[in-house]
Design an enzyme around this catalytic site. Structure first.
Site, PDB file in Angstrom:
ATOM      1  N   ASN A  53       0.807  -1.222   0.000  1.00  0.00           N
ATOM      2  CA  ASN A  53       0.000   0.000   0.000  1.00  0.00           C
ATOM      3  C   ASN A  53       0.837   1.268   0.000  1.00  0.00           C
ATOM      4  O   ASN A  53       0.411   2.286  -0.506  1.00  0.00           O
ATOM      5  CB  ASN A  53      -0.943  -0.012   1.206  1.00  0.00           C
ATOM      6  CG  ASN A  53      -0.252  -0.368   2.491  1.00  0.00           C
ATOM      7  OD1 ASN A  53       0.472  -1.371   2.568  1.00  0.00           O
ATOM      8  ND2 ASN A  53      -0.442   0.428   3.515  1.00  0.00           N
TER       9      ASN A  53
ATOM     10  N   GLY B 172     -13.673  -3.690  -1.023  1.00  0.00           N
ATOM     11  CA  GLY B 172     -14.456  -2.941  -2.001  1.00  0.00           C
ATOM     12  C   GLY B 172     -14.021  -1.500  -2.176  1.00  0.00           C
ATOM     13  O   GLY B 172     -13.900  -1.002  -3.289  1.00  0.00           O
TER      14      GLY B 172
ATOM     15  N   CYS C  75       4.433  11.673  12.372  1.00  0.00           N
ATOM     16  CA  CYS C  75       3.589  12.694  12.978  1.00  0.00           C
ATOM     17  C   CYS C  75       2.159  12.696  12.466  1.00  0.00           C
ATOM     18  O   CYS C  75       1.274  13.189  13.131  1.00  0.00           O
ATOM     19  CB  CYS C  75       4.189  14.061  12.748  1.00  0.00           C
ATOM     20  SG  CYS C  75       5.558  14.350  13.857  1.00  0.00           S
TER      21      CYS C  75
END
Lengths: 385, 293
Positions: free
Chosen positions: A151, A200, A324
């Site tokens: 990702n 989805g 952060c």
């Protein structure tokens, strides 16, 4: 609403208008329960099966191999727990250092329950150490779970090869393909993958629906029990509208998959090429084996949250590997596993595209971002111009 | 997404005093790039010893930049002795507030200021004991190895901000925020600190007044009522009773005993030995308690 330049499609995507239209009847007049004996409810079941066929078609799978779930994380947990309970004499799980928290945190939980969980390391480009993988996967391994695409960096992993390694030792192979489905062509009928998770909302369907593929012949024990839904493999009244939406999204993804590697990739490449011309920048990931929509770039000597906050002033959405932004204090585990130096890890920004992005948007970012970088570097004590 | 105040956003978007002072009288740098934030501060003093210019450079998130900007605004015009008293709370106050996870940004500001003052004193051959240094244990012992946080810093920040849990310490100092192995140790330090603190606090008789008679009625009522609430009522409630302040005339405090106390045979003893004794201990020796029926 003000115009938003959305380059955070690995976080979530817009629901496609066609998907929304397909869902609408099931949130209004067609509210019946697909398990009901009467026609009003029963007719809904057929729509779930159509959705299943569409999703199967996108994946090169049989409809009967798909179980609808509530999200990618549920699919992941279902797959791993099933594998462990069905080969209980094996006590080991092999994952990678760069998995999504859905798998990493599950790994921690399994360790608490007495399982051995090992993580395959990656190199500086985020590529798996395949020799190490070969060593780690042994006859005590119940399941190997490696993501199809990362990702954060977009890196693609050799899932077919890893699945073969797993099978050689009698282990099952699962892949978290949440980021891959709809972005790269997938044909499960030709792959030795036993289980695959998808979500989805990463492919223009709504949040709250996912699916788990379980190859025919691979045994499965349900994670959620209580009803006969999904042929007894996932209890709970079906999220009909979202399942129909996922079906529609799968149909659109299949139809548009070539766009990912042409239009979407071209936009990504344009942004990336231009941004990498700025001084003290670096690309994180493996440029050779990557999703066509993702670019992870470090702007050294400055901090990611500040960059995102200033971009937000222009309604430009991206995300960061910086600590952060989440309130955690450590930068992204993916970048750290890759050994990206801290100077760069704190200033890593991920841009992730979808087929809805345009060249004007890329130009807008290219106009606004370089001054933001320059401005923050002006404030930074590390930047020596 | 962070819920930053308008003032944080203003100081982040329009930071004051960015830059360096080439002939600064004091310079200090705290934090480092590994930790994710760092602040370099420059101070210039006028002939009266007041800070006439302050500039900063910061690597970090929006709240780190805002905290640095606020700090420089805060200290301008102060003498170094005044500046030495600035704490992270003053920075937070100027910014409205900070999300708790970002409190460490304000702590970094205070540390930079302390280090800059120390730098000035060093340049002038003076000793300066930085606030973060425990006089008995100059260096402190590193508790969090990931972020290099010492026990002295943990104690100081905990005291100043009234922190009681390891989780809070992580948000204010980062300690324990990476591998987490020191979290138990941090909790032990806190438990020890607050236990000591409580022991020190016990003889809290400084609020006692010498000339009770001279107080206004309102002042008397407030004083007496607060001692009743804090020191007297809990014990009575424990026995199923209660007490009510009815009136104060001169040094006579009129109270009404309620609940079990009202019908208790030992009510008189309670009045003398508990109510009057406590009021004499905490308010004034001249007090006389009278029971209203």
């Amino acid at each position: 609403m003000e115009k938003v330049v959305y380059l955070d499609n690995n976080a979530t995507t817009a629901v496609a208008p066609e998907v929304f239209e397909a869902m609408r009847p099931f949130l209004t007049e067609l509210y019946g329960n697909p398990s009901s004996i009467h026609h009003f409810g029963g007719q809904v079941a057929a729509h779930i099966e159509t959705a299943r066929e569409k999703l199967a078609s996108l994946l090169g799978a049989q409809p009967s191999e798909l179980i609808f779930t509530s999200c990618g994380t549920e699919s992941d947990s279902s797959a791993i727990y099933s594998a462990l309970s069905l080969c209980h004499q094996r006590r080991k799980v092999v994952i990678s250092k760069v998995e999504h928290p859905a798998i990493l945190a599950l790994g921690k939980e399994l360790e608490r329950r007495g399982y051995t969980v090992v993580q395959i390391p990656v190199d500086s480009k985020g590529r798996l150490d395949m020799e190490c993988a070969e060593e780690m996967i042994d006859t005590d391994t119940a399941v190997v779970s490696i993501m199809w695409a990362n990702n954060e960096t977009g890196n693609l992993y050799p899932v077919a090869q890893l699945a073969e390694m797993a099978h050689k030792q009698g282990a099952l192979f699962h892949t978290d393909a949440v980021q891959a489905v709809g972005k790269v062509p997938i044909n499960l009928s030709e792959l030795p993958i036993d289980m695959l998770s998808l979500s989805g909302h990463k492919l223009h369907a709504p949040k709250g629906v996912g699916a788990l593929y379980v190859k025919r012949g691979v045994r499965f024990r349900p994670f959620i029990v209580g009803g006969h839904q999904e042929r007894g493999r996932r209890a709970g009244t079906e999220n009909v509208a979202s399942i129909v939406g996922l079906g529609k999204a799968a149909e659109l993804a299949k139809q548009d998959i070539s766009i990912e590697n042409t239009k979407v990739k071209a936009l990504r490449d344009k942004l990336e090429t231009e941004l990498l011309k700025l001084p003290a920048t670096r690309l994180n990931g493996d440029p050779e084996h990557r999703l066509p929509n993702t670019s992870n770039i470090s702007f050294e000597y400055i901090e990611g949250e500040s960059i995102l906050m200033l971009l937000d002033m222009y309604n430009i959405c991206a995300s960061s590997g910086s600590a952060c932004t989440t309130g955690s204090l450590e930068p992204s585990h993916v970048l750290r596993a890759m050994g990206v130096p801290y100077t760069a890890a704190h200033g890593a920004i991920r841009f992730s595209f979808s087929r809805y992005n345009t060249e004007e948007e890329v130009d807008f970012v290219l106009e606004k971002l370089p001054p933001v970088i320059a401005r923050l570097r002006e404030i930074s004590p590390y930047w020596k111009g | 997404m962070w819920n930053y105040t308008k003032d944080v956003m203003d100081h982040f978007l329009n930071p004051r005093n960015v830059g360096e002072i080439p002939d600064a009288d004091a310079v200090a740098e705290v934090g480092n790039i590994t930790c994710g934030d760092a602040l370099k501060i420059f101070l210039k003093l006028d002939k009266d010893g007041r800070i006439c210019d302050a500039k900063f450079k910061t690597f970090g998130c929006a709240s780190a930049i805002a905290s640095s900007s606020a700090l420089t605004e805060l200290v301008k015009g102060m003498t170094l002795d005044e500046a030495a008293k600035v704490t992270n709370k003053d920075i937070v106050k100027l910014l409205g507030t900070l999300p708790e996870e970002k409190m460490h940004c304000s702590v970094m500001g205070m540390e930079a200021l302390q280090a800059a003052i120390a730098d000035y004193k060093k340049r002038h051959g003076e000793e300066y004991e930085m606030v973060q240094d425990d006089p008995e244990d100059h260096e402190g012992r590193v508790v969090c190895k990931c972020f290099g946080v010492t026990d002295t810093k943990i104690r100081r920040v905990a005291k100043e901000n009234n922190l009681h849990t390891a989780e809070q310490i992580t948000k204010y100092t980062k300690a324990g925020g990476a591998c987490g192995t020191c979290l138990d140790q941090i909790q032990e330090i806190l438990d020890g600190l607050w236990k000591e603190h409580k022991a020190e606090q016990k003889p809290a008789k400084e609020e006692k007044v010498d000339d009770f008679d001279k107080l206004s009625v309102v002042q008397k009522v407030i004083k007496v009522q607060s001692i009743i609430d804090r020191e007297i009522r809990p014990a009575l409630e424990h026995d199923g009773g209660d007490i009510e302040l009815v009136n104060i005339e001169g040094n006579k405090v009129f109270v009404r005993l309620k609940g079990h106390c009202a019908s208790c045979m030992a009510a008189k003893v309670t009045l003398k030995n508990h109510v009057e004794a406590k009021l004499r201990e905490f308010v004034s020796d001249s007090i006389e308690v009278v029971e209203e029926k």
